[in-house]
Design an enzyme around this catalytic site. Sequence first.
Site, PDB file in Angstrom:
ATOM      1  N   PRO A   1       0.804  -1.216   0.000  1.00  0.00           N
ATOM      2  CA  PRO A   1       0.000   0.000   0.000  1.00  0.00           C
ATOM      3  C   PRO A   1       0.841   1.273   0.000  1.00  0.00           C
ATOM      4  CG  PRO A   1       0.066  -0.957   2.185  1.00  0.00           C
ATOM      5  CD  PRO A   1       0.779  -1.917   1.283  1.00  0.00           C
TER       6      PRO A   1
ATOM      7  N   ASP B   1      -1.990   2.892   2.603  1.00  0.00           N
ATOM      8  CA  ASP B   1      -1.313   3.019   3.877  1.00  0.00           C
ATOM      9  C   ASP B   1      -1.621   4.436   4.369  1.00  0.00           C
ATOM     10  OD1 ASP B   1       0.251   2.097   5.880  1.00  0.00           O
ATOM     11  OD2 ASP B   1       2.158   2.467   4.879  1.00  0.00           O
TER      12      ASP B   1
ATOM     13  N   TRP C   1       4.992   0.497  10.046  1.00  0.00           N
ATOM     14  CA  TRP C   1       5.379  -0.646   9.202  1.00  0.00           C
ATOM     15  C   TRP C   1       4.652  -1.913   9.612  1.00  0.00           C
ATOM     16  CZ3 TRP C   1       7.603   0.488   4.872  1.00  0.00           C
ATOM     17  CH2 TRP C   1       8.380   1.649   4.783  1.00  0.00           C
TER      18      TRP C   1
ATOM     19  N   GLN D   1      12.351  -1.199   0.126  1.00  0.00           N
ATOM     20  CA  GLN D   1      11.373  -1.881   0.973  1.00  0.00           C
ATOM     21  C   GLN D   1      11.940  -3.137   1.616  1.00  0.00           C
ATOM     22  OE1 GLN D   1       8.457  -0.811   1.938  1.00  0.00           O
ATOM     23  NE2 GLN D   1       8.733   1.066   0.761  1.00  0.00           N
TER      24      GLN D   1
ATOM     25  N   TRP E   1       8.539  -3.002   3.956  1.00  0.00           N
ATOM     26  CA  TRP E   1       7.409  -3.884   3.774  1.00  0.00           C
ATOM     27  C   TRP E   1       7.814  -5.358   3.669  1.00  0.00           C
ATOM     28  CZ3 TRP E   1       4.439  -5.594  -0.965  1.00  0.00           C
ATOM     29  CH2 TRP E   1       3.152  -6.018  -0.613  1.00  0.00           C
TER      30      TRP E   1
ATOM     31  N   LYS F   1      20.146   9.909  -7.559  1.00  0.00           N
ATOM     32  CA  LYS F   1      18.848   9.453  -7.095  1.00  0.00           C
ATOM     33  C   LYS F   1      17.838  10.601  -7.220  1.00  0.00           C
ATOM     34  CE  LYS F   1      16.927   7.377  -2.919  1.00  0.00           C
ATOM     35  NZ  LYS F   1      17.244   6.862  -1.593  1.00  0.00           N
TER      36      LYS F   1
ATOM     37  N   LYS G   1      12.765  14.875  -4.345  1.00  0.00           N
ATOM     38  CA  LYS G   1      12.075  16.147  -4.418  1.00  0.00           C
ATOM     39  C   LYS G   1      13.026  17.293  -4.087  1.00  0.00           C
ATOM     40  CE  LYS G   1       7.361  15.344  -3.223  1.00  0.00           C
ATOM     41  NZ  LYS G   1       6.486  15.221  -2.083  1.00  0.00           N
TER      42      LYS G   1
END
Length: 1045
Positions: free
Chosen positions: A48, A87, A522, A558, A562, A595, A598
């Site tokens: 999610p 999420d 998490w 992740q 996750w 990478k 923002k």
Amino acid sequence: MKFKPVNSRLDIENMELEVLKFWKDNQVFKKSMESREDGRTYVFYEGPPTANGLPGSHHVLSRAFKDIFPRYRVMRGDYVLRRGGWDTHGLPVEIEVEKQLGLTGKEQIESYGISQFNAQCRQSAFEYIQEWEKLTDRIGFWVDLETAYVTFENDYIESIWWILKQLSEKELIYKGFKVVPYCTRCGTALSDHELSLGYQDNTSDPSIFVKFPLKDLSNTSLLIWTTTPWTLPGNVGVAVNPEVDYVTVELEDATSLIVAKALCTTLFTDDTKYSVTGEMKGTELVGMEYEPPYSFIPFEGKAHYVISADFVTTSEGTGVVHMAAAFGADDMMVATKYDLPILMTVDEKGCFVKEVVPWSSMWVKDADPLIIDDLVEKNLMFKHEKYLHTYPFCWRCNTPLLYMARSTWYISTTTFKSRLVELNKTINWYPHHIRDGRFGNWLDNNVDWALGRDRYWGTPLPIWMDEDGDWLIVGSVQELSELTDSNCSELDLHRPYVDEIVFPNPKTGKQMSRVPEVIDVWFDSGAMPIAQWHYPFENSEIFDQQFPANYICEAVDQTRGWFYSLHAISTMLFNSVAFKNVACLGLILDENGQKMSKSKGNIVDPWDVIDKHGADAFRWYLYTASPAGQERRFSTDLVGEVVRNFTLTLWNTYAFFVTYANLDSWSPNSDFDVEDKGSDIDLWIISELNNLVKDVTDALENYDATGATRPIERFVDLLSNWYVRLSRRRFWKTEDDSDKKAAYATLYQCLLTISKLLAPSMPFIADELYRNLILDDDESKNSVHLSDWPDYDAHLIDQNLNEEMRLIQKLVSLGHNARQSAQLKVRQPLSEVVFWAGGKTKDNLIERYAGLISTELNVKKVRWLDSADEAIVYTLHPLPKQLGQKYGSLFPGIREAIKTLDPVDASSKLLGGENVRVIVGSDDIDILPDEIEVRVQSRKGFATAEEGGLVAGLVTDLTEDLIMEGLAREFVRKVQDLRKSNGFDISDRISITYKASGVLNDAIGRHSGYIMGEALALSLDLVEDVEGNEEKIGDHHLIVSLQKS
RNA sequence: GCUCCGGUAGCUCAAGGGGUUAGAGCAUGUGCCUUAUAAGCGCAAGGUUGUGGGUUCGAUGCCCACUCGGAGUACCA
């Protein structure tokens, strides 16, 4: 019945939007699930996302990879329920809301009101949900967002409570007082996996060397090193390594310092005068007492003496380590062992407590310079400088973390460590190295999961505790109702509402109230296989069917997120993996290999790419550019290449087919058998096609997206630039014979199969092609995504044929090369081309493909170079693979010997299948024909080209006939250009009038039949006063005019 | 510090269980076909496969060291 006409100019955006509309109008996605309900269940979990930020290009990456394999499974007949999820809890959401509301800390949140704050969070979690839905929809990621699970719903939370209750019944949950990474801004501890999200390199901290005077040795101090001056008021001891050698060093001012011997030279630079006056083992120092620099906080018991610890090294610092029990994991461990006091000099906001008088209420890092000044003043500072190291920061608010002793709730994941490792061995990781590498290492270093967060917007920890510290976990709403003897079914399970619930301890009757923590976000996502179904309170059948997952996919970041939370929870709860296959994607980098983030402003907006090149091309780029696990550079222009090279090539082939099939009123006929009636080139492309189906299928079975897409690119190129180009005449010839039917049937089969092979990867154009090609009245029923995956027929794959065709392509390419070097354009016919292909030269290959080659190269005759009657220059090339392996170190000698052989004599022997003998040193060695390659280099009178042992030679002499024919072709070309610029339809018949000079006139007259046939002309007349522009062919003048007949 | 991934043409990427002349696409130059496609098709040029050693008849591939980029990780006091 005809195909829908196809414009050769493709409007990608429009096409994709119409396909989207078709899917929506006809509920194709829903049907793709429903129609397979009886199939095998294939389980996919959506990891999610949180919709409180805009989706970026990296989300397109993961969503593209999440989509491709389930689409494939559906076409194989599997039932793939694809439920979306959101999420919604956690710090990321809280921090956004804090920013919006202008709140800067927990006190402000609490005075603002937790209930209002959480209401804002609930809203913020979905702030950009429409953007997410729009993007998900537009890129063709099929996931059911209407029924998506939401982690803040009561049902979801209740399932998590149930999980925690199960874990507590296994005695896996405990309250610990440990040193944890702690964010002073957020006011909460972070778990290990959150910690790893926020390391920053080259963080500058003070590096100070401080004197701790010994009580029993005047003028002598222990020299300690630290990068955290603020921990000094909390000092309770120093540690030395018992095995290490220490020295006493006397300085110029007659004071002495004790440091590790190994570090002397780095500590005391040349210009510092010093002398070593004593040497001892660490053990001899143990027990010595010293004066601590600060003693703000009173304590009981013994402290401030030297203890022994193995972990002390001499790689940096002084070899004497300052211990502040509350601010380091080692320190805490040592303090516990030696029963040293734990001095809590810092409060939960990261500020000094009031007892630390000089710096009371000051944020500890801000106090560092003041402490340094103070130490200098007290003459306790040996030296201080700057130190660069990697330091952890809060992954959300960027505050430097402090290691602080906190009381928190833990899950004892270490109890299951070996099982976590074992089960991981059974998971297929793509790329494979993650399993034992990044993820395996992570599991090997497993520490207990710090579960609690001192925050507001999260799943409340369902632990109620009384004043004696007796606690219990509530595992359901019903249980809570029973404990409180009231109906809690309408209760919002968030703070502050659950905080108000109190009840008597069932054992003692003392009042229990909820502990203040919420749980690590998490845990929410890792609980998703269970909680998305509100298991075990309902849906237990669906849960059984949908656990564990066959496939999940996220980016590498992740691994500790996750992937770990899923794995840990299902291991502890069910002793099972949560997923069997996992694709772990590399990060997306910008054009410069940085990478995307923002803050750097180097994000590529996915909509720029989609609007410019379409979703299919975007997806295709992501699948084909590099293997999934590798990080990749990305820019909008790279996606543009996909359109030019692949999409448009495919589209033109498709447009070509539809145009001519409609002209001929051709429609698919299952009675026609290409295998029986097809020509070599048909059988070849069918062989390549079946080979392609095999490759793509195998790749998709193995979760290899690159392998499932790149071969299609190659095939489409072959289809367009070889099969169609060479077969064009078969489509437009007037006789409707079985050769023409075979061509149509072959091309149709190729295009229809491609549409299916493309369905998982380029779902839009695949459906566009399929729905037109399938020719069904009720097109609302038909979608490639409801069709079955194509099978391949191994009998139709003829590798020999494929290789032959590859050779022919190379020979033709060499022929073009030779023409180029002789400056003979293809329109000028030549009398002959000859080829040489080493050992293959004897096959009847050239004879079988003579028609094809002569058309491509515009030559009258094609044959192999004949070694008997032509002057050829032979060279002998020893083959290292064969000879090297056979003769080892003799090989260089053999190679030299072979080069001294007479090439003509040796070649004729070798080509005749005989051995040749060479002498190396004292050995006679027989070389077999397949150990030497005979090559031809060139020959006078030919225009030649050579590559990799292949040779093409053109006979360049031009006869009058050839010249005339060339001019006639030039004339046809002019006429065709005019047809096009006049806007005539490809089937229009025309009449031609012209005026031409000299030989050109003769050529047109001589080849009038050919010209009329090529140009679909009913008449071709020489006229004195033609209207039109004068043009030139070579030196000849020409005026030509066309009329529609 | 340790671990993992990568360094191949100007750019984006291949291949290689060691072996003849390391391949595509883009960009560049140049030419050309076309009753599908100039958003096309060829051809040319472009590489000491990051550096240095080693093993080997032979290394771009294997081994060692180094270096650069990226990622992960750590009880750096």
